[in-house]
Design a protein around this motif. Structure first.
Motif, PDB file in Angstrom:
ATOM      1  N   ASN A   1       0.864  -1.185   0.166  1.00 45.35           N
ATOM      2  CA  ASN A   1      -0.037  -0.021   0.031  1.00 45.35           C
ATOM      3  C   ASN A   1       0.950   1.205  -0.011  1.00 45.35           C
ATOM      4  OD1 ASN A   1      -1.567  -2.155   1.410  1.00 45.35           O
ATOM      5  ND2 ASN A   1      -2.962  -0.778   0.783  1.00 45.35           N
ATOM      6  N   LEU A   2       2.014   1.249   0.859  1.00 46.44           N
ATOM      7  CA  LEU A   2       2.897   2.570   0.919  1.00 46.44           C
ATOM      8  C   LEU A   2       3.904   2.362  -0.077  1.00 46.44           C
ATOM      9  CD1 LEU A   2       2.947   3.238   4.626  1.00 46.44           C
ATOM     10  CD2 LEU A   2       1.387   4.202   2.856  1.00 46.44           C
ATOM     11  N   GLU A   3       4.091   1.096  -0.631  1.00 47.30           N
ATOM     12  CA  GLU A   3       4.957   0.756  -1.650  1.00 47.30           C
ATOM     13  C   GLU A   3       6.592   1.199  -1.320  1.00 47.30           C
ATOM     14  OE1 GLU A   3       3.983   3.372  -4.954  1.00 47.30           O
ATOM     15  OE2 GLU A   3       2.105   2.040  -5.621  1.00 47.30           O
ATOM     16  N   PHE A   4       6.754   0.661  -0.060  1.00 48.17           N
ATOM     17  CA  PHE A   4       8.290   0.892   0.402  1.00 48.17           C
ATOM     18  C   PHE A   4       8.868  -0.197  -0.038  1.00 48.17           C
ATOM     19  CE2 PHE A   4       6.947   3.079   4.952  1.00 48.17           C
ATOM     20  CZ  PHE A   4       6.682   4.311   4.059  1.00 48.17           C
ATOM     21  N   GLY A   5       8.401  -1.447  -0.447  1.00 51.54           N
ATOM     22  CA  GLY A   5       9.192  -2.617  -0.950  1.00 51.54           C
ATOM     23  C   GLY A   5       9.348  -3.449   0.119  1.00 51.54           C
ATOM     24  N   LEU A   6      10.117  -4.618  -0.108  1.00 47.72           N
ATOM     25  CA  LEU A   6      10.414  -5.512   0.898  1.00 47.72           C
ATOM     26  C   LEU A   6      11.668  -5.175   1.736  1.00 47.72           C
ATOM     27  CD1 LEU A   6       9.439  -9.106  -0.687  1.00 47.72           C
ATOM     28  CD2 LEU A   6       8.734  -8.131   1.660  1.00 47.72           C
ATOM     29  N   SER A   7      12.756  -4.871   0.767  1.00 45.65           N
ATOM     30  CA  SER A   7      13.908  -4.338   1.358  1.00 45.65           C
ATOM     31  C   SER A   7      13.656  -3.153   2.245  1.00 45.65           C
ATOM     32  CB  SER A   7      14.791  -4.163   0.288  1.00 45.65           C
ATOM     33  OG  SER A   7      14.952  -5.168  -0.730  1.00 45.65           O
ATOM     34  N   ILE A   8      13.276  -2.180   1.948  1.00 48.64           N
ATOM     35  CA  ILE A   8      13.063  -1.002   2.845  1.00 48.64           C
ATOM     36  C   ILE A   8      12.296  -1.203   4.245  1.00 48.64           C
ATOM     37  CG2 ILE A   8      12.415   1.339   3.059  1.00 48.64           C
ATOM     38  CD1 ILE A   8      13.272   1.840   0.189  1.00 48.64           C
ATOM     39  N   THR A   9      11.227  -2.227   3.632  1.00 49.60           N
ATOM     40  CA  THR A   9      10.277  -2.553   4.914  1.00 49.60           C
ATOM     41  C   THR A   9      10.967  -3.197   6.134  1.00 49.60           C
ATOM     42  OG1 THR A   9       8.491  -2.143   3.631  1.00 49.60           O
ATOM     43  CG2 THR A   9       8.100  -3.583   5.620  1.00 49.60           C
ATOM     44  N   SER A  10      11.651  -4.308   5.508  1.00 47.65           N
ATOM     45  CA  SER A  10      12.577  -5.108   6.110  1.00 47.65           C
ATOM     46  C   SER A  10      13.349  -4.418   7.247  1.00 47.65           C
ATOM     47  CB  SER A  10      13.239  -6.240   5.510  1.00 47.65           C
ATOM     48  OG  SER A  10      12.274  -6.949   4.632  1.00 47.65           O
ATOM     49  N   VAL A  11      14.195  -3.647   6.590  1.00 45.55           N
ATOM     50  CA  VAL A  11      15.490  -2.743   7.173  1.00 45.55           C
ATOM     51  C   VAL A  11      14.732  -1.967   8.241  1.00 45.55           C
ATOM     52  CG1 VAL A  11      17.209  -1.177   7.080  1.00 45.55           C
ATOM     53  CG2 VAL A  11      16.983  -2.895   5.437  1.00 45.55           C
TER      54      VAL A  11
END
Length: 257
Positions: A42-52
């Motif tokens: 929804n916020l389009e952060f992506g897996l990598s940025i969200t995970s970090v």
């Protein structure tokens, strides 16, 4: 020094296992599933940025949790919630980014959990959560908790998506198994520690299936509800229950010298 039952409860770093404990636990697992999807898609952060980002928050929360001398409900449940989100992201990264099959992910995390329990028991001679009052025991506890969340996410996705049983049936299956475990414990007197950890593991795929059931679009087998609304409702409810836990904890501390 002799410890009264109240003193033992106070120095233990994890909460008592009550009905409210299980309600909050299931809700944190649902938030873990819906929050990870909300931040990622929804916020389009992506897996990598969200995970970090979640990983940094989790490390900070664990730092404060480990520094506490006693159980602090707000810090404890914040840590559990963040582990729920991070555990979901770990499994999603393995599946979506690296292409690891959910069946293999479930197997590997299952073996890691067994290994953790084995080492924990060898070192501490118990897997009870009623005596988490040393640094080493607490580290074993949080390691096991993290693996249960990652394992539960993989199991839930495997049953609902790869086996194509759907989110509703998956919720019924995992919920039903938890009920059977509860019956086995209360009526058949099955070992309480074994029953606790089995139920704890299964609440993760139950919560994940419920989260997907509520938020996934109808063409994917969900109800299409807003992830943001679900997160707000569940997080608000968790905060209210944790506030209740905090009040009870304060009352216990006031009673003791």
């Amino acid at each position: 020094m002799l410890h009264t039952q109240s003193t033992v409860k106070l120095i233990n770093k994890v909460p008592e296992v009550t009905l409210l404990f299980w309600i909050v636990k299931i809700m944190t697992t649902t938030v873990g599933e819906t929050s990870a999807d909300f931040l990622n898609f929804n916020l389009e952060f992506g897996l990598s940025i969200t995970s970090v980002a979640i990983g940094v928050l989790l490390l900070a929360s664990l730092f404060f949790q480990l520094r506490q001398a006693r159980h602090v409900p707000s810090i404890y449940w914040a840590t559990v919630t963040l582990i729920s989100v991070f555990g979901t992201l770990v499994t999603d990264n393995l599946t979506d980014q690296l292409g690891v099959p959910l069946s293999l992910t479930s197997l590997v995390f299952g073996l890691l959990l067994l290994g953790t329990f084995n080492l924990w028991f060898l070192k501490e001679k118990t897997l009870s959560i009623h005596t988490i009052h040393s640094g080493r025991r607490e580290l074993f506890y949080w390691l096991a908790i993290f693996i249960t969340f990652a394992l539960g996410t993989a199991m839930g996705d495997f049953v609902a998506e790869q086996l194509q049983w759907g989110y509703a049936y998956s919720s019924i299956i995992f919920g039903g198994i938890i009920v059977l475990i509860s019956i086995a414990h209360h009526l058949l007197k099955l070992n309480s520690i074994l029953c606790f950890w089995l139920a704890y593991i299964l609440t993760r795929p139950l919560g994940a299936s419920l989260g997907d059931l509520l938020t996934q679009p109808p063409n994917n087998g969900g109800l299409g509800m807003s992830s943001m609304v679900i997160n707000l409702v569940f997080i608000s409810t968790i905060m209210l229950i944790v506030a209740f836990f905090s009040m009870n904890q304060l009352k216990l501390e006031i009673k003791l010298p």
